[in-house]
Scaffold this motif. Structure first.
Motif, PDB file in Angstrom:
ATOM      1  N   TYR A  46       0.836  -1.204   0.000  1.00 13.61           N
ATOM      2  CA  TYR A  46       0.000   0.000   0.000  1.00 13.61           C
ATOM      3  C   TYR A  46       0.869   1.252   0.000  1.00 13.61           C
ATOM      4  O   TYR A  46       0.634   2.193  -0.766  1.00 13.61           O
ATOM      5  N   SER A 331     -14.143  -2.609  -8.340  1.00 11.33           N
ATOM      6  CA  SER A 331     -13.139  -3.593  -8.697  1.00 11.33           C
ATOM      7  C   SER A 331     -13.813  -4.893  -9.110  1.00 11.33           C
ATOM      8  O   SER A 331     -14.962  -5.168  -8.742  1.00 11.33           O
ATOM      9  N   ASP A 334     -14.498 -10.021  -5.968  1.00 10.05           N
ATOM     10  CA  ASP A 334     -13.530 -10.641  -5.065  1.00 10.05           C
ATOM     11  C   ASP A 334     -14.348 -11.411  -4.045  1.00 10.05           C
ATOM     12  O   ASP A 334     -15.189 -10.816  -3.361  1.00 10.05           O
ATOM     13  N   ARG A 337     -15.007  -9.905  -0.664  1.00  6.60           N
ATOM     14  CA  ARG A 337     -15.751  -8.645  -0.537  1.00  6.60           C
ATOM     15  C   ARG A 337     -17.222  -8.938  -0.286  1.00  6.60           C
ATOM     16  O   ARG A 337     -17.924  -9.488  -1.129  1.00  6.60           O
ATOM     17  N   PHE A 351     -14.980  -7.183   4.424  1.00  5.87           N
ATOM     18  CA  PHE A 351     -13.920  -7.677   3.560  1.00  5.87           C
ATOM     19  C   PHE A 351     -13.180  -8.765   4.324  1.00  5.87           C
ATOM     20  O   PHE A 351     -12.739  -8.546   5.447  1.00  5.87           O
ATOM     21  N   GLN A 392     -11.140   4.077  -6.032  1.00  8.78           N
ATOM     22  CA  GLN A 392     -11.425   2.717  -5.583  1.00  8.78           C
ATOM     23  C   GLN A 392     -10.160   1.878  -5.511  1.00  8.78           C
ATOM     24  O   GLN A 392     -10.015   1.021  -4.624  1.00  8.78           O
ATOM     25  N   ALA A 393      -9.210   2.124  -6.410  1.00 10.32           N
ATOM     26  CA  ALA A 393      -7.954   1.374  -6.378  1.00 10.32           C
ATOM     27  C   ALA A 393      -7.179   1.664  -5.100  1.00 10.32           C
ATOM     28  O   ALA A 393      -6.531   0.772  -4.535  1.00 10.32           O
ATOM     29  N   ASP A 396      -8.945  -0.186  -2.328  1.00 10.60           N
ATOM     30  CA  ASP A 396      -8.644  -1.610  -2.423  1.00 10.60           C
ATOM     31  C   ASP A 396      -7.276  -1.937  -1.832  1.00 10.60           C
ATOM     32  O   ASP A 396      -7.093  -2.967  -1.182  1.00 10.60           O
ATOM     33  N   GLN A 397      -6.304  -1.065  -2.060  1.00 14.44           N
ATOM     34  CA  GLN A 397      -4.973  -1.274  -1.485  1.00 14.44           C
ATOM     35  C   GLN A 397      -5.028  -1.231   0.045  1.00 14.44           C
ATOM     36  O   GLN A 397      -4.383  -2.030   0.726  1.00 14.44           O
ATOM     37  N   ARG A 399      -7.708  -1.893   1.935  1.00 14.78           N
ATOM     38  CA  ARG A 399      -8.421  -3.086   2.384  1.00 14.78           C
ATOM     39  C   ARG A 399      -7.480  -4.293   2.401  1.00 14.78           C
ATOM     40  O   ARG A 399      -7.463  -5.074   3.356  1.00 14.78           O
ATOM     41  N   GLU A 400      -6.712  -4.449   1.353  1.00 16.42           N
ATOM     42  CA  GLU A 400      -5.801  -5.589   1.265  1.00 16.42           C
ATOM     43  C   GLU A 400      -4.748  -5.524   2.358  1.00 16.42           C
ATOM     44  O   GLU A 400      -4.414  -6.533   2.989  1.00 16.42           O
ATOM     45  N   GLY A 404      -6.612  -8.039   4.317  1.00 13.97           N
ATOM     46  CA  GLY A 404      -6.492  -9.014   3.226  1.00 13.97           C
ATOM     47  C   GLY A 404      -6.152 -10.413   3.659  1.00 13.97           C
ATOM     48  O   GLY A 404      -6.584 -11.391   3.063  1.00 13.97           O
TER      49      GLY A 404
END
Length: 406
Positions: A46, A331, A334, A337, A351, A392-393, A396-397, A399-400, A404
């Motif tokens: 991230y 995204s 997944d 998600r 998530f 959103q990207a 997503d980073q 969240r991961e 993740g």
């Protein structure tokens, strides 16, 4: 020795004093992106991702990850005010756009907790001047969950306002022009107009201007000392408030506070500019720092803002909430998600089997998102004074990195 999982490693790192490499205690971090040595492994991707975006001038703003109120990672990139040479810092103040809507929802839930209103009651119980079908069919619950079926505002996107009173009266008048596009409760359509009405209900029930109510009953108790509904004149003169840099179709960026003729090409509706409004209101436009949003999460958790029954009511999902259409599509699917649901202000998401309360926002020259990871006591904040091509990207980073489990 058993291998540490991502969640375990982050939990350990979040509970010991860390200072090297930008992993900071709860105080403002230095401007810029120096010192990545010592970043927790789970957050490194991230960290690298956002640094790369900033190097390409695709991100300007602040990101922060905190655990149990302590900052684990904080980065700031770009300039809060290019003309004056003021860099973005961890304590820079940003316009939250619609990420301030949950303050409106919280104010309503607080008033319900104090028996000042009921969720089932209709708009006409508290406000006059609405068409009969709106006044008698649309409830507070409908407004909070975006199921009221109200039409949207039209016109006047180029109008510049010059006082709190002027903006307040304009908002009052234009909400009375709304009608229904579907029967309340039968569908869901995101409605800033509905939250404008909620802001007026808060003012009517409490007897205070909406902005004053939020300051006294949310920001002050939570210790959010830098958060406020700042006026345009304060936005222009306070060096700590980030200016929005609006992406233009020729690839340049315009300072939206200094150039009120500049309009959105990505966020906020084509041609709009949030700085033309004099002050934020129930529909959004409050300002905060990243550390203040961490304090907000802590105050929710420790019963400062709501007691447990009403906190759970506030955060609990009510209505299935598909991702909003916009320039940044969701995204790809997944399996980790979970389906998002609309709560009473925030979005209730999940998530990798972890519950998340969050909300984002976008204006011309700005993108924001805050996420409270309810099961692990993490908070993630993304505050940008660029309108991003792919917010959103970035989410997503985050969240991961936090949830993740890889």
């Amino acid at each position: 020795m058993a291998q540490l999982t991502r969640r375990t490693a982050l939990g350990v790192l979040g509970t010991v004093p860390l200072a090297a490499g930008g992993i900071l205690p709860s105080r403002p971090a230095p401007a810029g992106a120096s010192g990545r040595r010592g970043v927790p492994q789970a957050l490194r991707a991230y960290d690298r991702y956002l640094a790369g975006q900033a190097e390409q001038d695709l991100f300007s703003g602040t990101m922060l990850v905190a655990h149990r109120g302590r900052t684990v990672l904080a980065r700031s990139y770009g300039m809060a005010d290019k003309q004056r040479g003021v860099p973005n810092r961890t304590d820079t103040i940003y316009n939250l756009a619609s990420a301030a809507k949950p303050f409106t929802g919280l104010a309503v839930v607080q008033l319900a907790e104090r028996r000042g209103l009921r969720f089932y009651e209709k708009i006409g119980t508290y406000l006059d001047g609405f068409p009969d079908q709106v006044a008698t069919q649309v409830s507070i619950h409908h407004l909070l969950t975006h199921t009221g079926g109200l039409t949207g505002f039209t016109g006047d996107i180029e109008r510049v306002f010059h006082s709190v009173a002027e903006w307040t009266e304009y908002s009052r008048q234009r909400t009375r022009e709304l009608s229904l596009r579907f029967t309340p409760g039968t569908d869901k359509a995101y409605s800033s107009e509905g939250y404008e009405i909620l802001g007026e209900i808060v003012a009517t029930v409490s007897g205070q201007p909406f902005q004053q109510y939020v300051r006294e009953h949310i920001f002050a108790p939570a210790g959010m000392t830098d958060s406020a509904y700042y006026t345009r004149s304060q936005w222009l003169t306070n060096p700590r408030i980030a200016h929005p840099y609006i992406y233009q179709q020729d690839g340049t960026r315009a300072d939206g506070v200094r150039d009120l003729d500049a309009g959105a090409t990505i966020n906020g509706g084509f041609g709009t500019n949030a700085a033309r409004g004099f002050i934020g209101s129930g529909g959004g436009g409050g300002f905060a720092t990243a550390p203040d949003l961490v304090r907000f999460a802590q105050a929710l958790r420790d019963d400062t803002l709501l007691k447990r029954p009403y906190r759970e009511l506030y955060l609990g999902g009510k209505v299935s909430s598909p991702p909003l259409a916009g320039p940044t599509p969701p995204s790809p699917a997944d399996p980790r998600r979970g389906e998002p649901f609309q709560a009473y202000g925030p979005i209730a998401a999940s998530f990798n089997d972890q519950r998340i309360a969050s909300h984002g926002g976008g204006i011309a020259g700005g993108n924001t998102n805050w996420s409270i990871y309810l099961d692990t006591e993490y908070v993630g904040v993304i505050l940008a004074n660029y309108d991003l091509h792919d917010i959103q990207a970035v989410i997503d980073q985050e969240r991961e990195a936090i949830a993740g489990g890889r």
